[in-house]
Scaffold this active site. Sequence first.
Site, PDB file in Angstrom:
ATOM      1  CE  LYS A  35     -17.495 -56.597  13.090  1.00 19.61           C
ATOM      2  NZ  LYS A  35     -18.765 -55.934  13.406  1.00 19.61           N
ATOM      3  CB  CYS A 260     -25.193 -40.933  15.409  1.00 21.48           C
ATOM      4  SG  CYS A 260     -24.230 -42.383  15.824  1.00 21.48           S
TER       5      CYS A 260
HETATM    6  C1  UGA Z   1     -23.002 -38.388  18.497  1.00 25.16           C
HETATM    7  C2  UGA Z   1     -23.357 -37.916  19.910  1.00 25.16           C
HETATM    8  O1  UGA Z   1     -22.516 -36.820  20.295  1.00 25.16           O
HETATM    9  C3  UGA Z   1     -23.200 -39.056  20.914  1.00 25.16           C
HETATM   10  O2  UGA Z   1     -23.628 -38.621  22.209  1.00 25.16           O
HETATM   11  C4  UGA Z   1     -24.081 -40.223  20.455  1.00 25.16           C
HETATM   12  O3  UGA Z   1     -23.929 -41.354  21.304  1.00 25.16           O
HETATM   13  C5  UGA Z   1     -23.686 -40.636  19.061  1.00 25.16           C
HETATM   14  O4  UGA Z   1     -23.817 -39.521  18.163  1.00 25.16           O
HETATM   15  C6  UGA Z   1     -24.627 -41.755  18.657  1.00 25.16           C
HETATM   16  O5  UGA Z   1     -25.824 -41.482  18.474  1.00 25.16           O
HETATM   17  O6  UGA Z   1     -24.224 -42.923  18.712  1.00 25.16           O
HETATM   18  P1  UGA Z   1     -20.710 -38.787  17.157  1.00 25.16           P
HETATM   19  O7  UGA Z   1     -21.528 -39.243  15.997  1.00 25.16           O
HETATM   20  O8  UGA Z   1     -19.496 -39.540  17.542  1.00 25.16           O
HETATM   21  O9  UGA Z   1     -21.628 -38.735  18.492  1.00 25.16           O
HETATM   22  O10 UGA Z   1     -20.283 -37.294  16.791  1.00 25.16           O
HETATM   23  P2  UGA Z   1     -20.261 -35.863  17.515  1.00 25.16           P
HETATM   24  O11 UGA Z   1     -19.010 -35.681  18.257  1.00 25.16           O
HETATM   25  O12 UGA Z   1     -21.533 -35.629  18.246  1.00 25.16           O
HETATM   26  O13 UGA Z   1     -20.222 -34.915  16.231  1.00 25.16           O
HETATM   27  C7  UGA Z   1     -21.286 -34.959  15.265  1.00 25.16           C
HETATM   28  C8  UGA Z   1     -21.027 -34.033  14.112  1.00 25.16           C
HETATM   29  O14 UGA Z   1     -21.181 -32.669  14.511  1.00 25.16           O
HETATM   30  C9  UGA Z   1     -19.621 -34.139  13.519  1.00 25.16           C
HETATM   31  O15 UGA Z   1     -19.686 -34.078  12.121  1.00 25.16           O
HETATM   32  C10 UGA Z   1     -18.898 -32.925  14.083  1.00 25.16           C
HETATM   33  O16 UGA Z   1     -17.830 -32.472  13.302  1.00 25.16           O
HETATM   34  C11 UGA Z   1     -20.037 -31.915  14.116  1.00 25.16           C
HETATM   35  N1  UGA Z   1     -19.795 -30.830  15.093  1.00 25.16           N
HETATM   36  C12 UGA Z   1     -19.798 -31.086  16.417  1.00 25.16           C
HETATM   37  C13 UGA Z   1     -19.574 -29.531  14.616  1.00 25.16           C
HETATM   38  O17 UGA Z   1     -19.549 -29.269  13.393  1.00 25.16           O
HETATM   39  N2  UGA Z   1     -19.367 -28.536  15.533  1.00 25.16           N
HETATM   40  C14 UGA Z   1     -19.376 -28.771  16.869  1.00 25.16           C
HETATM   41  O18 UGA Z   1     -19.176 -27.795  17.648  1.00 25.16           O
HETATM   42  C15 UGA Z   1     -19.589 -30.074  17.315  1.00 25.16           C
END
Ligand code: UGA
Length: 437
Positions: A35, A260
């Site tokens: 990496k 996450c």
């Molecule tokens: C999430 C958090 O949003 C971040 O703030 C955090 O830093 C990160 O985890 C982490 O702990 O490192 P992420 O895993 O990139 O970020 O994903 P999200 O955008 O939060 O979405 C999470 C899940 O929820 C996805 O599967 C998404 O499709 C789903 N989701 C989200 C829905 O089904 N509906 C929504 O309206 C929003």
Amino acid sequence: MKVTFIGGGYVGLVYSIMSAYSGHEVVCLDKDEGKIKLLRESVIPIYEPGLSEYASSVLKEGRIKFLRSYDSSISSSDLFFICVGTPSLPGKGLNLEYIYEALENLLPFLSEGSIIVVKSTVPPGTCDSLKAFLKSAGKECSVISNPEFLREGKAVRDFLNPDRVIIGTRDEKAGKALSDFYRYGKEKNIQIIYTDAVTAELTKYASNAFLAAKVGFINEIADLCEVLGADVKDVSKGMGADPRIGPEFLNPGPGFGGSCFPKDISALAFLAREKGLKSSITEAVIKSNEERAKNLAGKIIKILERNSVKPEEAAVSFFGLSFKAGTDDLRSSPALEIIKILKERVQTIAAYDPALKDKTAPLPLGILNLSSPEGARGYSDAFVIATEWEEFKNLDFSLLSGSGGSKIIIDLRSVTDRAKWRAEGFDYYSIGAVDGA
Ligand code: UGA
């Protein structure tokens, strides 16, 4: 400032590259030699829009160094960021061995008053234990909890415009040094919240668990909409207009995934159990997300059957495999969870995902890799949209389905035009829509 990041995974890479771009002098350490070699050539091993351009520019300007092993050049760092992984253990507690390994490696380069900043998501109480560990090794250091809130696919934007920064320490001098690191956000008026380490650690878990609960809740409402003949999009709009609720995270879908939410929410439930508490809301969110995949797989089978397609002879194409749009991350992807169950009945599952770099590489679970959307032509008993990629909005499903065969669209992200495809004669299902099921 001079800053060192231990761990060149998702968080470590985004933070180290973007810190260098923001004017800091950065070292990023990772024990994976392959990496490091790639990074020195500006090849970014993760899919994150914009990041490789920033990496090339900071490498060219000599503002970042990628190192395989610890050396004395890091001794003078103002801050040491810990960004290593904290994988789940079988009971869903966390394995902290990489954090301790990083600290042990750091020990020779630390001095009285060195500041360690923990970005990795860790159970409340960890930073205090790490401080005690360092003390027992003869090093009086500050250990600050400074959780990250980067979203995959939007991480560059989130770094540059953080909606809050949480600094968890009671050591004022160390807290001030860390707030100086965030000076790049000063003109944007970012909110810095100062608290103690345990509170900061818990805030990260509480944030992810609350967002996951919001997703679980709207999914439950979407199911109700289908049986009542209501439209979940309008319910979300109506709920989200209340500033106490807010419009984000009210899009129904196939459930939450990624590296996450599932891991953090399980760790939170584990923590509560360990402390003898009942976390019924958190436990219910975990359960409802697990059941979601099962229910949706059942719904897909039902739709095939009502179109006289025998699942055992069917070929179904999935559009999108990643856990959400904007990433190539397949970890805990709801699409894969659904496919795992479908595979027990459906003869062939094929998939196209725009973010998968190698369009010919074998996919998990024996899924056929369609190198382009057009590849779905041969696997067209049903089209399942599992990830909300923009490009899926404009797909011509009539062309893909050919003539004579079954015409089924199952849109788990509500991105396609229901009225249009119904008018074209498709049996069209989208989550939480009127006549959905
Ligand atoms: C999430 C958090 O949003 C971040 O703030 C955090 O830093 C990160 O985890 C982490 O702990 O490192 P992420 O895993 O990139 O970020 O994903 P999200 O955008 O939060 O979405 C999470 C899940 O929820 C996805 O599967 C998404 O499709 C789903 N989701 C989200 C829905 O089904 N509906 C929504 O309206 C929003």
